[in-house]
Design a protein around this motif. Sequence first.
Motif, mmCIF file in Angstrom:
data_model
loop_
_atom_site.group_PDB
_atom_site.id
_atom_site.type_symbol
_atom_site.label_atom_id
_atom_site.label_comp_id
_atom_site.label_asym_id
_atom_site.label_seq_id
_atom_site.Cartn_x
_atom_site.Cartn_y
_atom_site.Cartn_z
ATOM 1 N N ARG A 261 -47.666 36.475 104.959
ATOM 2 C CA ARG A 261 -46.726 35.820 104.035
ATOM 3 C C ARG A 261 -47.366 35.677 102.654
ATOM 4 O O ARG A 261 -48.572 35.472 102.536
ATOM 5 C CB ARG A 261 -46.330 34.434 104.554
ATOM 6 C CG ARG A 261 -45.433 34.442 105.762
ATOM 7 C CD ARG A 261 -45.120 33.009 106.218
ATOM 8 N NE ARG A 261 -46.332 32.267 106.523
ATOM 9 C CZ ARG A 261 -46.768 31.223 105.818
ATOM 10 N NH1 ARG A 261 -46.105 30.790 104.764
ATOM 11 N NH2 ARG A 261 -47.889 30.600 106.166
ATOM 12 N N SER A 263 -47.004 33.499 99.037
ATOM 13 C CA SER A 263 -46.409 32.358 98.337
ATOM 14 C C SER A 263 -46.782 32.440 96.864
ATOM 15 O O SER A 263 -47.940 32.694 96.527
ATOM 16 C CB SER A 263 -46.924 31.035 98.921
ATOM 17 O OG SER A 263 -46.609 30.936 100.294
ATOM 18 N N HIS A 341 -47.755 25.792 101.554
ATOM 19 C CA HIS A 341 -47.829 27.217 101.220
ATOM 20 C C HIS A 341 -48.719 27.463 100.003
ATOM 21 O O HIS A 341 -49.088 28.606 99.731
ATOM 22 C CB HIS A 341 -46.433 27.768 100.927
ATOM 23 C CG HIS A 341 -45.465 27.602 102.047
ATOM 24 N ND1 HIS A 341 -45.681 28.110 103.310
ATOM 25 C CD2 HIS A 341 -44.268 26.968 102.117
ATOM 26 C CE1 HIS A 341 -44.671 27.816 104.100
ATOM 27 N NE2 HIS A 341 -43.793 27.115 103.401
#
Length: 415
Positions: A261, A263, A341
């Motif tokens: 992921r 961010s 995050h």
Amino acid sequence: MEKLAEFVSQHMSDDTARLIMNRKRWPDIDMDMAVNSIESRRKLKGKVQEWHDNPGLVFPLKLSAEQCSSSATGRYKADMAERMAGPAAGWSVADLTGGLGVDCWFFSMKAGKVIYNEMQTPLCEAARHNFKALGAGNISVVNEIAEPGNIGNILGETVPDIVYMDPARRGEGGRKVFLIEECTPDVLTLKEEIFSYTRHMLIKLSPMADISMVCGRLGSSCREVHVVASGGECKELLIWMDREWQEGYTITAVEIHNDGRVSGFTFSPSEEKAAKPLHGSGKMPIADFCQQGCYLFEPGKALMKAGAFNLISERFGIGKLGVSTHYYIIENEDKAKELSHHGKIFRIIRCSPLDKRSIKAAGNDFPKAEVTARNIPMDTDTLRKKLGTSSGDDIHIFGLKSDKEGNLLFVTSRS
């Protein structure tokens, strides 16, 4: 090359010093290159795992393996280049400083055509072999020096959508350099010549480089600055330069997480300058936060490097401990999850004035804990010794200065 690659695969667990000593046993093998390939492949484990696992690759220079992009940052640059190039299919990118070729490989997964250029012939020969072994048929290998007057020779008939550069950050004697004009090649010298061939440039710089100084030197064509962190470390600065851009630049703090992921926190320098942080909560004394289920937020490396210290507080509505203490108080769980995050979240167990009594009590109650000191009259090692703690457990004790409450001792656990 194939014979060398086979030898490397067969001897990956061997002592490389012994291989050098016994090189006469393998007269047909370039043992120096073989040893460099073995040691380079070891360095690529976990960094560029796809290359580590491919037995057909060779690596002539260990330094190139140390300095190359990781898979995570290479993938991010390829995604960024795709956005820079726009919606047109079959876009092209020219990497003037190819090195090991990791970035080119990731570019090749998105672009229609990639030019890999490198001035060191052994790297070029290895790259030509490696790209073939990797099945990257859309990469052309060029062996030229990126210097004034020679950009056209590198590009040939190609008019690239993007020119990419990762200037070497080593000066004479191998010393590290951080000023952009001290890197090789010098982007400042080549900028106008490159812009005569393309609209977009993507520059990779050291994470130690000063953002405002770099953008000041590069000029008004700076469009975006990306501060990229991965694995808990700030890895690189990426500068998008656009020949036709005159509207100032934004900064994006990027955290690439272990699960892939990404961010991002984007802002302009003027937003940070105008931001008015909340110092403390304004609702309760900071020392009472532990009774309210509050959290302590430590910004990630990318946010810290990007310098959005006041804007974090204003944009998320969280209290900043002090002008120079870049830690923040979060008063609810939902906001803590959102900010997780962008950095580390700690649940506050205890908060009290920093004095001998609180230090002794914390040390007795939590004998195993990580320790951090910021802006208090002692460093981290001194605070750890006074606490008498050793590393371990999920407890983290912070000694932090608050502009409202003075020096405080926070006992927290990882949320």
